[in-house]
Design an enzyme around this catalytic site. Structure first.
Site, PDB file in Angstrom:
ATOM      1  CG  ASP A 221      -2.016   1.146   1.189  1.00 33.99           C
ATOM      2  OD1 ASP A 221      -2.585   1.549  -0.065  1.00 33.99           O
ATOM      3  OD2 ASP A 221      -2.170   1.624   2.310  1.00 33.99           O
ATOM      4  CB  SER A 246      -6.260   3.113   0.302  1.00 36.64           C
ATOM      5  OG  SER A 246      -4.788   3.675  -0.037  1.00 36.64           O
ATOM      6  CD  GLN A 296      -4.196   1.488  -2.826  1.00 33.86           C
ATOM      7  OE1 GLN A 296      -3.554   2.245  -3.136  1.00 33.86           O
ATOM      8  NE2 GLN A 296      -3.923   0.620  -1.955  1.00 33.86           N
TER       9      GLN A 296
END
Length: 305
Positions: A221, A246, A296
């Site tokens: 991430d 995110s 993502q």
């Protein structure tokens, strides 16, 4: 998860142990776990931390002979770094080959994140993969921890560079191409390639495939939306020319890997629109095996005014 084993020497020892401690959840009940939280660069919990902790919680309720092969998660609310996070695991299914778990992360009585993970027993099957990109050896590249302080003047707050370097201290990140903060104002191909490994060796009780998976979730991430910035010549949230967060995160684990060996994170963005950007990543072992695929979507907005 006992963190008393040897995680290597040198300057990276303490930061890696701090990260391992962060992933060492307290078991409150059979399927309820508590984890500490802390801020990274911005005053909210780093999304990779929550994803990694949730995967730890799910893994602790799965059979020991089954590893995660996929996870799908949504970030619902910003995490409070001053409060612990409670993870509740739902044992959705235990089949002959697959196990499914659902995890809800809660702070202040409200869900901030939820994850579904599937685990599988090891078995043989058809094999093929995409080839690994041709990139320079990681030992020829400058560590991000050295690069950031040199360019602190580019950040909206010069102290951000130091905080970012500190937050990334458990992981050695080495950019093949310049990171967004060095190319602001110059749009380029929406692709970023980064070598990474944890700053220490995982051996003894720490050398478990599950821990390698959870640490990979943590790192995954850190940079996956950066190709969105590159396409538009934006320096990023640390520079102050975009704001972002995110929204969701998905990972598929294909082949064995070690996070204390070099891994190549090949990232690209196929599209951005409507204040959202999509990142797609492939993580390869140094010998060219495709180990993980990551996707993502996140909020990527240009500040008004």
């Amino acid at each position: 998860m006992n963190t008393a084993g040897n995680s290597g020497g040198g300057a990276g020892r303490a930061p890696l142990h701090d990260l391992l401690d962060l992933l060492d959840l307290e078991r409150v009940d059979r399927d309820i776990f508590r984890g500490e939280s802390r801020s990274a660069v911005v005053p909210r919990v780093f999304g990779g931390q929550v994803a990694a902790q949730a995967l730890v919680a799910a893994s602790r309720t799965a059979p020991e002979d089954r590893l995660a092969h996929s996870l799908h998660a949504y970030f619902l609310r910003p995490g409070d770094p001053a409060a612990p996070i409670v993870y509740t695991v739902d044992r959705i299914r235990d089949g002959r080959s697959f196990t499914t778990r659902r995890v809800v992360a809660v702070q202040h009585g409200r869900p901030i994140f939820h994850l579904s993970a599937s685990f599988q027993t090891d078995e043989e099957g058809l094999e093929h993969q995409e080839p690994m990109p041709d990139v320079p050896d990681p030992e020829t590249l400058t560590p991000s921890a050295e690069l950031l302080p040199r360019h602190a003047h580019l950040f909206s707050d010069p102290g951000v560079a130091d905080r970012l370097a500190e937050a990334r201290a458990p992981v050695d990140l080495r950019y093949v191409d310049d990171p967004p903060y060095l190319t602001a104002g110059r749009p380029r191909e929406p692709r970023s390639r980064i070598w990474f490994r944890v700053n220490g060796k995982l051996d003894g009780d720490l050398d478990r495939p599950t821990l390698h998976q959870c640490l990979a979730a943590y790192v995954s991430d850190m940079s996956l939306l950066e190709p969105v910035l590159l396409a538009h010549g934006r320096g990023g949230w640390t520079v102050g020319d975009v704001v972002g967060a995110s929204l969701d995160h998905a990972m598929w684990f294909h082949r064995p890997f070690r996070v204390d060996d070099w891994l190549l994170y090949d990232q690209e963005s196929p599209t951005s629109q409507s204040g959202r950007g999509l990142g797609r990543g492939r993580i390869f072992t140094a010998d060219g095996r495709l180990a993980i695929t990551v996707m993502q979507e996140g909020v990527v907005r240009v500040p008004r005014g």
